[in-house]
Design a protein around this motif. Structure first.
Motif, PDB file in Angstrom:
ATOM      1  N   SER A 233       0.816  -1.181   0.167  1.00  0.00           N
ATOM      2  CA  SER A 233       0.019  -0.148   0.016  1.00  0.00           C
ATOM      3  C   SER A 233       0.834   1.337   0.219  1.00  0.00           C
ATOM      4  O   SER A 233       1.950   1.249   0.477  1.00  0.00           O
ATOM      5  CB  SER A 233      -0.799  -0.088   1.172  1.00  0.00           C
ATOM      6  N   ALA A 234       0.304   2.607  -0.509  1.00  0.00           N
ATOM      7  CA  ALA A 234       1.002   3.831  -0.357  1.00  0.00           C
ATOM      8  C   ALA A 234       1.296   4.086   1.267  1.00  0.00           C
ATOM      9  O   ALA A 234       0.502   3.824   1.794  1.00  0.00           O
ATOM     10  CB  ALA A 234      -0.046   4.938  -1.067  1.00  0.00           C
ATOM     11  N   PRO A 235       2.369   4.468   1.346  1.00  0.00           N
ATOM     12  CA  PRO A 235       2.884   4.613   2.915  1.00  0.00           C
ATOM     13  C   PRO A 235       2.169   5.902   3.360  1.00  0.00           C
ATOM     14  O   PRO A 235       1.725   6.857   2.538  1.00  0.00           O
ATOM     15  CB  PRO A 235       4.388   5.093   2.481  1.00  0.00           C
ATOM     16  N   ASP A 236       1.801   5.999   4.670  1.00  0.00           N
ATOM     17  CA  ASP A 236       1.329   7.084   5.168  1.00  0.00           C
ATOM     18  C   ASP A 236       2.496   7.879   5.501  1.00  0.00           C
ATOM     19  O   ASP A 236       3.083   7.819   6.589  1.00  0.00           O
ATOM     20  CB  ASP A 236       0.548   6.593   6.508  1.00  0.00           C
ATOM     21  N   LYS A 237       2.679   9.058   5.072  1.00  0.00           N
ATOM     22  CA  LYS A 237       3.695   9.845   5.230  1.00  0.00           C
ATOM     23  C   LYS A 237       3.269  11.341   6.307  1.00  0.00           C
ATOM     24  O   LYS A 237       4.006  12.187   6.295  1.00  0.00           O
ATOM     25  CB  LYS A 237       4.054  10.591   3.914  1.00  0.00           C
ATOM     26  N   SER A 238       1.992  11.124   6.915  1.00  0.00           N
ATOM     27  CA  SER A 238       1.696  12.312   7.607  1.00  0.00           C
ATOM     28  C   SER A 238       2.579  12.618   8.547  1.00  0.00           C
ATOM     29  O   SER A 238       2.349  13.989   8.962  1.00  0.00           O
ATOM     30  CB  SER A 238       0.127  11.731   8.118  1.00  0.00           C
ATOM     31  N   GLY A 239       3.310  12.072   9.176  1.00  0.00           N
ATOM     32  CA  GLY A 239       4.236  12.717  10.287  1.00  0.00           C
ATOM     33  C   GLY A 239       5.567  13.069   9.873  1.00  0.00           C
ATOM     34  O   GLY A 239       6.200  13.530  10.697  1.00  0.00           O
ATOM     35  N   LEU A 240       5.826  12.961   8.555  1.00  0.00           N
ATOM     36  CA  LEU A 240       7.123  13.707   8.032  1.00  0.00           C
ATOM     37  C   LEU A 240       7.003  15.063   8.478  1.00  0.00           C
ATOM     38  O   LEU A 240       6.155  15.697   8.085  1.00  0.00           O
ATOM     39  CB  LEU A 240       7.349  13.455   6.637  1.00  0.00           C
ATOM     40  N   PRO A 241       8.262  15.805   9.102  1.00  0.00           N
ATOM     41  CA  PRO A 241       8.162  17.062   9.563  1.00  0.00           C
ATOM     42  C   PRO A 241       8.331  18.087   8.403  1.00  0.00           C
ATOM     43  O   PRO A 241       7.957  19.110   8.765  1.00  0.00           O
ATOM     44  CB  PRO A 241       9.070  17.016  10.508  1.00  0.00           C
ATOM     45  N   SER A 242       9.047  17.887   7.353  1.00  0.00           N
ATOM     46  CA  SER A 242       9.465  18.553   6.249  1.00  0.00           C
ATOM     47  C   SER A 242       9.536  17.774   5.053  1.00  0.00           C
ATOM     48  O   SER A 242       9.549  16.564   4.929  1.00  0.00           O
ATOM     49  CB  SER A 242      10.408  19.599   6.546  1.00  0.00           C
ATOM     50  N   ASP A 243       9.899  18.394   3.697  1.00  0.00           N
ATOM     51  CA  ASP A 243       9.870  17.882   2.697  1.00  0.00           C
ATOM     52  C   ASP A 243      11.435  17.511   2.269  1.00  0.00           C
ATOM     53  O   ASP A 243      11.919  16.898   1.489  1.00  0.00           O
ATOM     54  CB  ASP A 243       9.470  18.514   1.399  1.00  0.00           C
ATOM     55  N   ARG A 244      12.189  17.763   3.571  1.00  0.00           N
ATOM     56  CA  ARG A 244      13.650  17.235   3.569  1.00  0.00           C
ATOM     57  C   ARG A 244      13.547  15.696   3.867  1.00  0.00           C
ATOM     58  O   ARG A 244      14.647  15.246   3.627  1.00  0.00           O
ATOM     59  CB  ARG A 244      14.443  18.104   4.566  1.00  0.00           C
ATOM     60  N   PHE A 245      12.554  15.176   4.619  1.00  0.00           N
ATOM     61  CA  PHE A 245      12.419  13.955   5.153  1.00  0.00           C
ATOM     62  C   PHE A 245      11.974  13.001   3.805  1.00  0.00           C
ATOM     63  O   PHE A 245      10.703  13.350   3.354  1.00  0.00           O
ATOM     64  CB  PHE A 245      11.683  13.914   6.167  1.00  0.00           C
ATOM     65  N   SER A 246      12.221  12.056   3.696  1.00  0.00           N
ATOM     66  CA  SER A 246      11.615  10.911   2.792  1.00  0.00           C
ATOM     67  C   SER A 246      12.090   9.517   3.294  1.00  0.00           C
ATOM     68  O   SER A 246      13.009   9.334   3.801  1.00  0.00           O
ATOM     69  CB  SER A 246      12.212  11.228   1.314  1.00  0.00           C
ATOM     70  N   ALA A 247      11.386   8.570   2.848  1.00  0.00           N
ATOM     71  CA  ALA A 247      11.546   7.110   3.184  1.00  0.00           C
ATOM     72  C   ALA A 247      11.157   6.342   2.107  1.00  0.00           C
ATOM     73  O   ALA A 247      10.228   6.751   1.393  1.00  0.00           O
ATOM     74  CB  ALA A 247      11.122   6.801   4.612  1.00  0.00           C
ATOM     75  N   GLU A 248      11.854   5.121   1.814  1.00  0.00           N
ATOM     76  CA  GLU A 248      11.284   4.038   1.000  1.00  0.00           C
ATOM     77  C   GLU A 248      11.328   2.789   1.405  1.00  0.00           C
ATOM     78  O   GLU A 248      12.228   2.697   2.445  1.00  0.00           O
ATOM     79  CB  GLU A 248      12.093   4.213  -0.497  1.00  0.00           C
ATOM     80  N   ARG A 249      10.736   1.705   1.077  1.00  0.00           N
ATOM     81  CA  ARG A 249      10.693   0.508   1.565  1.00  0.00           C
ATOM     82  C   ARG A 249      10.805  -0.507   0.362  1.00  0.00           C
ATOM     83  O   ARG A 249       9.977  -0.490  -0.739  1.00  0.00           O
ATOM     84  CB  ARG A 249       9.631   0.095   2.414  1.00  0.00           C
ATOM     85  N   THR A 250      11.955  -0.947   0.056  1.00  0.00           N
ATOM     86  CA  THR A 250      12.149  -1.893  -1.126  1.00  0.00           C
ATOM     87  C   THR A 250      11.876  -3.310  -0.903  1.00  0.00           C
ATOM     88  O   THR A 250      12.161  -3.885   0.153  1.00  0.00           O
ATOM     89  CB  THR A 250      13.686  -1.990  -1.580  1.00  0.00           C
ATOM     90  N   GLY A 251      11.041  -3.866  -1.806  1.00  0.00           N
ATOM     91  CA  GLY A 251      10.602  -5.390  -1.880  1.00  0.00           C
ATOM     92  C   GLY A 251      10.030  -5.577  -0.610  1.00  0.00           C
ATOM     93  O   GLY A 251       9.970  -6.924  -0.279  1.00  0.00           O
ATOM     94  N   GLY A 252       9.190  -4.785   0.092  1.00  0.00           N
ATOM     95  CA  GLY A 252       8.694  -5.120   1.319  1.00  0.00           C
ATOM     96  C   GLY A 252       9.168  -5.238   2.463  1.00  0.00           C
ATOM     97  O   GLY A 252       8.899  -6.010   3.476  1.00  0.00           O
ATOM     98  N   SER A 253      10.635  -4.928   2.455  1.00  0.00           N
ATOM     99  CA  SER A 253      11.460  -5.411   3.473  1.00  0.00           C
ATOM    100  C   SER A 253      12.286  -4.196   3.866  1.00  0.00           C
ATOM    101  O   SER A 253      11.802  -3.504   4.868  1.00  0.00           O
ATOM    102  CB  SER A 253      12.433  -6.502   2.976  1.00  0.00           C
ATOM    103  N   VAL A 254      13.535  -4.072   3.582  1.00  0.00           N
ATOM    104  CA  VAL A 254      14.530  -3.077   3.993  1.00  0.00           C
ATOM    105  C   VAL A 254      13.942  -1.642   3.708  1.00  0.00           C
ATOM    106  O   VAL A 254      13.421  -1.400   2.743  1.00  0.00           O
ATOM    107  CB  VAL A 254      15.741  -3.177   3.300  1.00  0.00           C
TER     108      VAL A 254
END
Lengths: 118, 111
Positions: free
Chosen positions: A53-74
């Motif tokens: 599913s699309a991640p819930d990014k609602s807590g990221l404090p600014s656009d300097r923060f990003s995250a990804e999850r590859t292959g449903g793991s790392v």
């Protein structure tokens, strides 16, 4: 068995530099969370991944923060152009599925990455 | 907005001196309340999940209870190894799967 693994355990960086924090969740856990813990503060939610599913990014404090999850793991949390207020412990947690859906899905936390921005 | 307030912020006990930690919450439809223990330099470690008012869970010297507005973590005859920060978190109902955490209670048990 192996728990949630985070690396590095400590990171010191200069203001303005980019950093990447890594999280290896427990194998088979579909839900993954990033939280931030500052001295004297509670755990601040950053981002949540659940399966494909699309991640819930609602807590990221600014656009300097990003995250990804590859292959449903790392998962990798990236902070661009770090600021001194970004200094904190960044905690990753995984669960078998969203807490509350079953009776056996607490969050399992790693030991965190302590980020210091100088 | 979901809120979790823990009290006291810090608690110092003598070994064997029983006490309780409080977690007051407001949440839209409680799906679950969680207690965690956090040692210095470590991530939180899961202790209990409570789902409905009146429920109780026990583990060694710890017992967690739940009402519609708060939860208590009772510590009976604590030992120095029980020293840690205890965190409370609530899981809201509806479509959100984001637990909200309190700031924790720092417990020190003196021998």
């Amino acid at each position: 068995g192996a728990g949630v693994s985070q690396s590095p355990s400590n990171k010191v960086t200069e203001k303005g530099k980019d950093v990447e924090l890594r999280c290896d969740p427990i194998s088979g856990h579909t839900a993954l969370y990033w939280y931030r813990q500052s001295l004297g503060q509670g755990l601040e939610f950053l981002i949540y991944f659940q399966g494909n599913s699309a991640p819930d990014k609602s807590g990221l404090p600014s656009d300097r923060f990003s995250a990804e999850r590859t292959g449903g793991s790392v998962s990798t949390l990236t902070i661009q152009r770090t600021q001194q207020e970004d200094s904190a412990v960044y905690l990753c947690a995984s669960s078998l599925d969203p807490p509350g859906r079953t009776y056996n899905s607490p969050l399992h936390f790693g030991n965190g990455t302590r980020l210091t921005v100088t | 907005e979901d809120q979790v307030t823990q009290s006291p912020e810090a608690l110092r006990l003598q070994e064997g001196e029983s006490s309780s930690l409080n977690c007051s919450y407001t949440v839209s439809g409680l799906r679950g309340l969680f207690w965690y223990r956090q040692d210095p330099g470590k991530g939180p470690e899961f202790l209990f999940t409570l789902y409905s008012a009146g429920e109780e869970k026990e583990k060694e010297r710890l017992k967690a209870t739940l009402t519609k507005k708060e939860s208590f973590l009772h510590i009976t005859a604590p030992k120095p190894e029980d020293s840690a920060t205890y965190l409370c978190a609530v899981q809201p109902g509806g479509g959100s799967y984001i637990p909200t955490f309190g700031r924790g209670t720092s417990l020190i048990v003196h021998p």
